[in-house]
Scaffold this active site. Structure first.
Site, PDB file in Angstrom:
ATOM      1  N   SER A  31      13.414  19.609  10.409  1.00  0.00           N
ATOM      2  CA  SER A  31      13.335  18.151  10.516  1.00  0.00           C
ATOM      3  C   SER A  31      13.595  17.678  11.935  1.00  0.00           C
ATOM      4  O   SER A  31      13.565  16.489  12.221  1.00  0.00           O
ATOM      5  CB  SER A  31      14.336  17.507   9.554  1.00  0.00           C
ATOM      6  OG  SER A  31      15.643  18.000   9.801  1.00  0.00           O
ATOM      7  N   HIS A 164      -2.962 -22.933  -6.996  1.00  0.00           N
ATOM      8  CA  HIS A 164      -4.207 -22.234  -7.355  1.00  0.00           C
ATOM      9  C   HIS A 164      -5.223 -22.300  -6.215  1.00  0.00           C
ATOM     10  O   HIS A 164      -6.425 -22.230  -6.465  1.00  0.00           O
ATOM     11  CB  HIS A 164      -4.826 -22.800  -8.638  1.00  0.00           C
ATOM     12  CG  HIS A 164      -3.823 -23.070  -9.722  1.00  0.00           C
ATOM     13  ND1 HIS A 164      -3.471 -22.110 -10.655  1.00  0.00           N
ATOM     14  CD2 HIS A 164      -3.087 -24.166  -9.996  1.00  0.00           C
ATOM     15  CE1 HIS A 164      -2.552 -22.630 -11.471  1.00  0.00           C
ATOM     16  NE2 HIS A 164      -2.298 -23.876 -11.090  1.00  0.00           N
ATOM     17  N   SER A 291     -15.397  -8.992  18.150  1.00  0.00           N
ATOM     18  CA  SER A 291     -16.202  -8.049  17.385  1.00  0.00           C
ATOM     19  C   SER A 291     -17.127  -7.323  18.351  1.00  0.00           C
ATOM     20  O   SER A 291     -17.551  -7.891  19.356  1.00  0.00           O
ATOM     21  CB  SER A 291     -17.021  -8.821  16.350  1.00  0.00           C
ATOM     22  OG  SER A 291     -18.185  -8.099  16.014  1.00  0.00           O
ATOM     23  N   LYS A 297     -17.058 -13.953  17.550  1.00  0.00           N
ATOM     24  CA  LYS A 297     -15.899 -13.753  16.681  1.00  0.00           C
ATOM     25  C   LYS A 297     -14.566 -13.653  17.413  1.00  0.00           C
ATOM     26  O   LYS A 297     -14.474 -13.103  18.497  1.00  0.00           O
ATOM     27  CB  LYS A 297     -16.087 -12.442  15.902  1.00  0.00           C
ATOM     28  CG  LYS A 297     -17.275 -12.474  14.973  1.00  0.00           C
ATOM     29  CD  LYS A 297     -16.914 -12.999  13.621  1.00  0.00           C
ATOM     30  CE  LYS A 297     -16.284 -11.895  12.817  1.00  0.00           C
ATOM     31  NZ  LYS A 297     -16.057 -12.299  11.453  1.00  0.00           N
TER      32      LYS A 297
HETATM   33  N1  ARG Z   1      18.484  18.168   7.735  1.00  0.00           N
HETATM   34  C1  ARG Z   1      19.205  18.061   6.526  1.00  0.00           C
HETATM   35  C2  ARG Z   1      18.903  16.711   5.838  1.00  0.00           C
HETATM   36  O1  ARG Z   1      18.353  15.907   6.455  1.00  0.00           O
HETATM   37  C3  ARG Z   1      20.670  18.159   6.797  1.00  0.00           C
HETATM   38  C4  ARG Z   1      21.486  18.565   5.617  1.00  0.00           C
HETATM   39  C5  ARG Z   1      21.194  19.979   5.271  1.00  0.00           C
HETATM   40  N2  ARG Z   1      22.077  20.486   4.292  1.00  0.00           N
HETATM   41  C6  ARG Z   1      21.838  21.592   3.657  1.00  0.00           C
HETATM   42  N3  ARG Z   1      22.688  21.955   2.767  1.00  0.00           N
HETATM   43  N4  ARG Z   1      20.748  22.294   3.867  1.00  0.00           N
HETATM   44  O2  ARG Z   1      19.201  16.484   4.699  1.00  0.00           O
END
Ligand code: ARG
Length: 483
Positions: A31, A164, A291, A297
């Site tokens: 992430s 309406h 446009s 337009k």
């Molecule tokens: N990147 C994870 C999240 O956003 C952090 C928590 C991860 N915890 C775990 N037990 N894998 O949730």
């Protein structure tokens, strides 16, 4: 090389794992490329945790000093853009912790004492969202002030009010703007209410069950400004709940959805009003586009896009609700999926509020400080439209009621008068007195006062009505409230 740093996620876990993650799984589970925006909250949360660990003698004062020094450097690196974010380290938390350990050694490795990423991430998201809510609150106020300025300038401008989408009764354009000020005021209230529940501390819940270290959670809450209305530290009271529920993100997104729904309704009106068939308003050229094929337009792209983007925020709300509904206690990795919808909701909302504030109210003139270049109102077009569609028919009925007719009979009498006006192709106010008296002998020439748009407006003086005096009173109330 400092000792025992970890460069890969598997090294952050343990020797338990016998094979490395595949590249695909690494990318799938990481992430860091979206949650790195939590870095500031992550460092703030870690420092509060470390201070408490030192105060509780769980780590030494020299460890705390090293952690603070390391974090200051990490902060500088991130701000300078030299921090190296590693996919191998999965998320913002592991990236920062690994760098800390690289910089300060064992003290860095002590930071995670009595903590899990589960309570860490829940804390980070709350801290981040709290600040965003504060910003959104002030953006909502800016938009209300811009709309209030337009309302002030247009108290006496009359346009048809619709039900309406059929002409119903004349209303003040200022009154119409104030309807949206009410909506955005409630939105701001909702945001403030959501903030109370966002601003509570999960840290100290550890992975799910609490921890055996003598943590002082209330101290951490105080350090982080997580304080309730009574001035007491606001700490989540159940560890399983604290690490797992994302209801605070859902309610924020629900509140954001309502803002976008209000923006979308307003956009729909702007789009209609800008069309040739209405011709009620203009917005500055920089909010429109041309446009590629039709040279004449000017398209209302910004309101159209806002109407479209409201759908995307509604989608994020549905996504978050669905994300939560099947999860058993406590933390599940599903929750990592809360971030992109939440982040995009915040980004979309902030951009939309900023752009609408400028589009509606204009920009401050540097010389005078007054707003210029907002919505331009075509007063005659609005009034002309209000004259079509027998917008004062209710006023004639009310007039007859005041002459003693029961309302239902008055309603019927006026319907006959409207029919006659339609066949003469004129307005009710253009029917000669003798013709009007043919519908009811009690009608006298003062009837023309109530048949005028202005007379109709003035008559609606109930609290919250469209009479200019009422509208002015509401503007004053909002001005006092918004400062
Ligand atoms: N990147 C994870 C999240 O956003 C952090 C928590 C991860 N915890 C775990 N037990 N894998 O949730």
């Amino acid at each position: 090389m400092p000792h025992n740093q970890f460069d890969k996620k598997s090294e952050a876990w343990s020797a338990l794992f016998s094979e490395p993650m595949s590249e695909l799984v690494k990318r799938y589970t990481a992430s860091v490329f979206f949650d790195q925006r939590l870095w500031d909250a992550d460092i703030t949360g870690s420092l509060a945790h470390a201070k408490m660990l030192a105060a509780q003698k769980i780590i030494g004062a020299e460890d705390l000093a090293a952690i603070e020094r390391g974090m200051a450097q990490i902060r500088a690196e991130i701000e300078r853009g030299t921090f190296e974010w590693k996919l191998d380290l999965e998320d913002v938390h592991l990236n920062i912790e690994a760098r800390l350990t690289q910089l300060v050694g064992d003290a860095g490795k002590r930071l995670h004492t009595g903590r899990s990423r589960n309570d860490q991430v829940a804390t980070d998201v709350r801290l981040w969202l709290r600040d965003e809510i504060d910003l959104i609150g002030s953006l909502l106020n800016d938009l209300q002030k811009a709309m209030l300025t337009v309302a002030e300038q247009n108290v006496d401008v009359i346009l048809p009010g619709f039900t309406h989408l059929q002409v119903a009764q004349p209303v003040s354009f200022g009154h119409h703007m104030l309807a949206y000020v009410e909506m955005f005021a409630r939105d701001a209230e909702r945001m403030a209410d959501v903030r109370r529940r966002v601003n509570r501390l999960p840290l100290g819940s550890a992975a799910l069950a609490g921890t055996s270290y003598p943590l002082d959670r209330e101290r951490v809450a105080r350090t982080l400004g997580m304080i309730d209305e009574r001035g007491q530290p606001a700490v989540c009271q159940n560890s399983l709940d604290a690490v797992s529920d994302r209801d605070f993100a859902i309610e924020f997104t629900a509140a954001a959805t309502l803002v976008m729904v209000h923006i979308s309704r307003f956009s729909e009106e702007l789009i209609l009003w800008m069309s040739q068939n209405f011709g009620f308003i203009k917005i500055a050229d920089r909010f429109t586009t041309g446009s590629s094929i039709m040279p004449q337009k000017k398209n209302p792209d910004v309101p159209e896009l806002a109407r479209g983007k409201s759908g995307r925020v509604v989608g994020h709300l549905m996504g978050l609700i669905t994300l939560m509904k099947g999860q058993p206690l406590a933390y599940n990795k599903d929750n990592q999926e809360d971030k992109e919808p939440l982040f995009d909701t915040v980004d979309t909302l902030k951009d939309t509020l900023r752009i609408f504030t400028e589009m509606v109210g204009g920009q401050p003139n540097p010389a005078t400080g007054r707003l210029e270049g907002g919505i331009t109102v075509n007063v005659p077009a609005m009034e002309q439209a209000a004259l079509k569609g027998y917008a004062t028919a209710t006023d004639l009925a009310d007039y007859l009621v005041k002459k003693g007719l029961p309302f239902r009979d008055a309603h019927e009498t006026v319907a006959r008068a409207v029919k006659a006006a339609i066949s003469h192709n004129c307005d009710l106010s253009e029917l000669p007195l003798t013709v009007l008296q043919g519908f009811h002998p009690g009608i006298t020439k003062d009837v023309y006062d109530v048949l005028s748009l202005r007379g109709s407006l003035e008559a609606r003086h109930t609290l919250g009505g469209t009479a200019p005096a009422q509208v002015k009173a509401q503007i004053a109330r909002h001005r006092a409230r918004l400062g």
